[in-house]
Design a protein around this motif. Structure first.
Motif, PDB file in Angstrom:
ATOM      1  N   LEU A 124       0.834  -1.204   0.000  1.00 10.15           N
ATOM      2  CA  LEU A 124       0.000   0.000   0.000  1.00 10.15           C
ATOM      3  C   LEU A 124       0.870   1.255   0.000  1.00 10.15           C
ATOM      4  O   LEU A 124       0.617   2.214  -0.729  1.00 10.15           O
ATOM      5  CB  LEU A 124      -0.902   0.024   1.237  1.00 10.15           C
ATOM      6  N   ALA A 126       3.783   1.629  -1.118  1.00  2.78           N
ATOM      7  CA  ALA A 126       4.483   1.815  -2.387  1.00  2.78           C
ATOM      8  C   ALA A 126       3.651   2.648  -3.342  1.00  2.78           C
ATOM      9  O   ALA A 126       4.192   3.418  -4.132  1.00  2.78           O
ATOM     10  CB  ALA A 126       4.813   0.459  -3.007  1.00  2.78           C
ATOM     11  N   VAL A 127       2.319   2.516  -3.278  1.00  2.00           N
ATOM     12  CA  VAL A 127       1.505   3.255  -4.236  1.00  2.00           C
ATOM     13  C   VAL A 127       1.017   4.606  -3.709  1.00  2.00           C
ATOM     14  O   VAL A 127       0.804   5.522  -4.497  1.00  2.00           O
ATOM     15  CB  VAL A 127       0.298   2.425  -4.744  1.00  2.00           C
ATOM     16  N   VAL A 128       0.835   4.761  -2.399  1.00  6.62           N
ATOM     17  CA  VAL A 128       0.335   6.064  -1.935  1.00  6.62           C
ATOM     18  C   VAL A 128       1.373   6.896  -1.193  1.00  6.62           C
ATOM     19  O   VAL A 128       1.138   8.069  -0.914  1.00  6.62           O
ATOM     20  CB  VAL A 128      -0.938   5.934  -1.050  1.00  6.62           C
TER      21      VAL A 128
ATOM     22  N   GLU B   8       5.354   1.045  -9.967  1.00 11.22           N
ATOM     23  CA  GLU B   8       3.978   0.737  -9.567  1.00 11.22           C
ATOM     24  C   GLU B   8       3.263   2.015  -9.150  1.00 11.22           C
ATOM     25  O   GLU B   8       2.131   2.280  -9.552  1.00 11.22           O
ATOM     26  CB  GLU B   8       3.974  -0.252  -8.388  1.00 11.22           C
ATOM     27  N   ALA B   9       3.944   2.805  -8.320  1.00 12.07           N
ATOM     28  CA  ALA B   9       3.343   4.054  -7.835  1.00 12.07           C
ATOM     29  C   ALA B   9       3.054   4.994  -8.994  1.00 12.07           C
ATOM     30  O   ALA B   9       1.992   5.625  -9.045  1.00 12.07           O
ATOM     31  CB  ALA B   9       4.268   4.712  -6.820  1.00 12.07           C
ATOM     32  N   MET B  12      -0.029   3.764 -10.900  1.00  8.48           N
ATOM     33  CA  MET B  12      -1.251   4.017 -10.125  1.00  8.48           C
ATOM     34  C   MET B  12      -1.577   5.514 -10.142  1.00  8.48           C
ATOM     35  O   MET B  12      -2.730   5.901 -10.333  1.00  8.48           O
ATOM     36  CB  MET B  12      -1.078   3.542  -8.672  1.00  8.48           C
ATOM     37  N   TRP B  16      -5.015   7.206 -11.465  1.00 13.63           N
ATOM     38  CA  TRP B  16      -5.853   7.972 -10.525  1.00 13.63           C
ATOM     39  C   TRP B  16      -6.104   9.382 -11.077  1.00 13.63           C
ATOM     40  O   TRP B  16      -7.194   9.910 -10.975  1.00 13.63           O
ATOM     41  CB  TRP B  16      -5.181   8.064  -9.156  1.00 13.63           C
ATOM     42  N   LYS B  52      -2.021  -8.293  -7.848  1.00 13.40           N
ATOM     43  CA  LYS B  52      -2.064  -7.856  -6.448  1.00 13.40           C
ATOM     44  C   LYS B  52      -3.447  -7.352  -6.063  1.00 13.40           C
ATOM     45  O   LYS B  52      -3.702  -7.048  -4.901  1.00 13.40           O
ATOM     46  CB  LYS B  52      -1.062  -6.723  -6.214  1.00 13.40           C
ATOM     47  N   MET B  54      -4.745  -4.522  -7.165  1.00 12.99           N
ATOM     48  CA  MET B  54      -4.788  -3.053  -7.126  1.00 12.99           C
ATOM     49  C   MET B  54      -5.384  -2.472  -8.407  1.00 12.99           C
ATOM     50  O   MET B  54      -5.907  -1.374  -8.401  1.00 12.99           O
ATOM     51  CB  MET B  54      -3.389  -2.496  -6.908  1.00 12.99           C
ATOM     52  N   ARG B  72      -7.317   6.560  -4.431  1.00 12.22           N
ATOM     53  CA  ARG B  72      -6.132   6.859  -3.628  1.00 12.22           C
ATOM     54  C   ARG B  72      -6.508   7.073  -2.161  1.00 12.22           C
ATOM     55  O   ARG B  72      -5.829   6.609  -1.250  1.00 12.22           O
ATOM     56  CB  ARG B  72      -5.484   8.113  -4.203  1.00 12.22           C
ATOM     57  N   TYR B  75      -7.052   3.828  -0.332  1.00 14.89           N
ATOM     58  CA  TYR B  75      -5.785   3.187   0.023  1.00 14.89           C
ATOM     59  C   TYR B  75      -5.153   3.875   1.232  1.00 14.89           C
ATOM     60  O   TYR B  75      -4.679   3.230   2.161  1.00 14.89           O
ATOM     61  CB  TYR B  75      -4.808   3.227  -1.154  1.00 14.89           C
TER      62      TYR B  75
END
Lengths: 302, 122
Positions: A124, A126-128, B8-9, B12, B16, B52, B54, B72, B75
């Protein structure tokens, strides 16, 4: 039979009476790391005592060996094969082995679960989260001031934007130092050990007390580490700011939260115990561990 | 953070921001504006994110269209739930700087701090 009774009595002393004394001792907050050691010594003593008691109980019930040879083999001081086949019998070793293997199993279970929870959390993050080289931490956009760390394999300090906003540069530095102390000290393993002990002996006063006490003492140890580089005022003020920003909790246990205890400790510094007192604690811990061995192997009790 | 986690970030974040399903090719084109990156890498990481849970995907024509499963904010909320102790959490997975306190206690802490400051100045 006598030694089994003595061992049981000593187990009750270590498991019920000793934790009350240690929890009330006043020196523990002045030397948190030493106090953590004392708690571990109590838990280790309890384990050794119960293991030996279980072993003796099984041996007696089988009525195999008495006298000197039986005694020595009971302590593992005599070659098992030549002294008694009872000691080599798996059924004899099973109860004492269980006493040791149960907490060991729970410990591995805790470490594994911790790692799994962290893996999810890190995914989590890593993405936010935004890694910040300035703070050597990951920053999360959130309007509650929160600071925490993931110790262990995924070691990481996490700070919310709100925390950066409410804390001054110096205060933030003190908080980050506190979190890094948790990581450097591998405090998650300390938590896992206490937790494993508690799962193995649920309801035991020693397990209950150790859980709360060790958690508080580890926080104090991290505070002390942060104080090596940062001022008391900054760390104390940071504690207030972060606590004040969080949604307040309604109900309360007796004695106040651990943050209150930590803050008062920061504001009213007390001298750390001297060398003699420290040696006394270490010596006492070792002595407590030796007692069950003396009872089990000593010449006084058959 | 690991380079893969960084990618990855970035993927995403783009999805978003766009707020619509997009094929890996669009993501790759946008990423390529800031740094050279192979299409296959973007495709692979998008698949990792799908596995995953996501990202979700849907086939349109011949290409998969990817879309975040959660916003976002969702999360972040889930992350903070871990940190603030709302989730049952195994001992020591996260170590928080201070735990939750009552409003009156926070006030008591503040006044203790003020008193200490006055003592320090006096």
């Amino acid at each position: 039979m006598t030694s089994t009774l003595f061992l049981a009595g000593y187990a009750a002393f270590v498991g019920v009476f000793a934790p009350r004394v240690l929890a009330r001792a006043r020196w523990t907050h002045r030397a948190p790391r030493l106090a953590v050691l004392a708690w571990y010594a109590l838990m280790a003593t309890f384990l050794v005592t119960v293991t030996l008691a279980a072993y003796h109980l099984v041996l007696r019930e089988q009525h195999v060996h008495d006298g000197l040879v039986g005694l020595l083999s009971a302590c593992g001081l005599f070659p098992v094969g030549s002294a008694s086949h009872a000691a080599a019998d798996p059924a004899t070793l099973l109860p004492p082995a269980l006493v040791v293997l149960l907490p060991a199993g729970w410990f591995l279970d805790r470490v594994w679960r911790t790692r799994r929870a962290q893996r999810r959390h890190v995914a989590l993050l890593a993405v936010v989260g935004n890694p910040s080289a300035d703070h050597d931490a990951v920053i999360v956009d959130h309007d509650t001031p929160v600071v925490y760390c993931l110790p262990g394999r995924y070691r990481q300090v996490v700070v919310t934007r709100a925390a950066i906003k409410v804390l001054s540069q110096e205060q933030l530095g003190a908080v980050l130092a506190h979190e890094r102390a948790h990581i450097a000290g591998r405090h998650h393993l300390c938590h896992a050990m206490v937790d494993a002990f508690g799962r193995s002996f649920p309801g035991l006063p020693l397990a209950r007390q150790a859980k709360g006490q060790v958690a508080l003492l580890l926080e104090m140890a991290a505070d002390d580490r942060a104080l090596r580089l940062h001022s008391r005022e900054n760390l104390a003020a940071a504690m207030c700011e972060v606590a004040a920003g969080r949604a307040p909790r309604a109900a309360f246990g007796a004695g106040g939260s651990s943050a209150a205890v930590r803050l008062h400790r920061l504001l009213v510094p007390a001298a750390t115990p001297g060398r003699a007192a420290r040696l006394g604690v270490v010596g006492g811990s070792l002595a407590a561990l030796l007692v069950p061995l003396l009872i089990a192997c000593g010449p006084f009790f058959g | 953070m690991r380079p893969l986690g960084e990618l990855e970030a970035q993927i995403m974040n783009r999805l978003w921001t766009w707020g619509r399903p997009a094929p890996a090719r669009d993501i790759h084109a946008d990423l390529n504006r800031t740094r050279p990156i192979a299409y296959s890498t973007v495709k692979t990481v998008a698949e990792i994110l799908f596995r995953k849970g996501m990202l979700q995907r849907e086939k349109q024509g011949r290409a998969w269209q990817y879309e975040p499963t959660c916003s976002r904010q969702q999360y972040t909320a889930s992350l903070m739930q871990d940190a603030l102790g709302d989730n049952p959490d195994p001992a020591g997975a996260l170590l928080s700087f201070v735990e939750q306190m009552s409003a009156s206690e926070v006030e008591a802490l503040r006044s203790a701090l003020r008193a200490a400051k006055r003592r320090g100045e006096a």
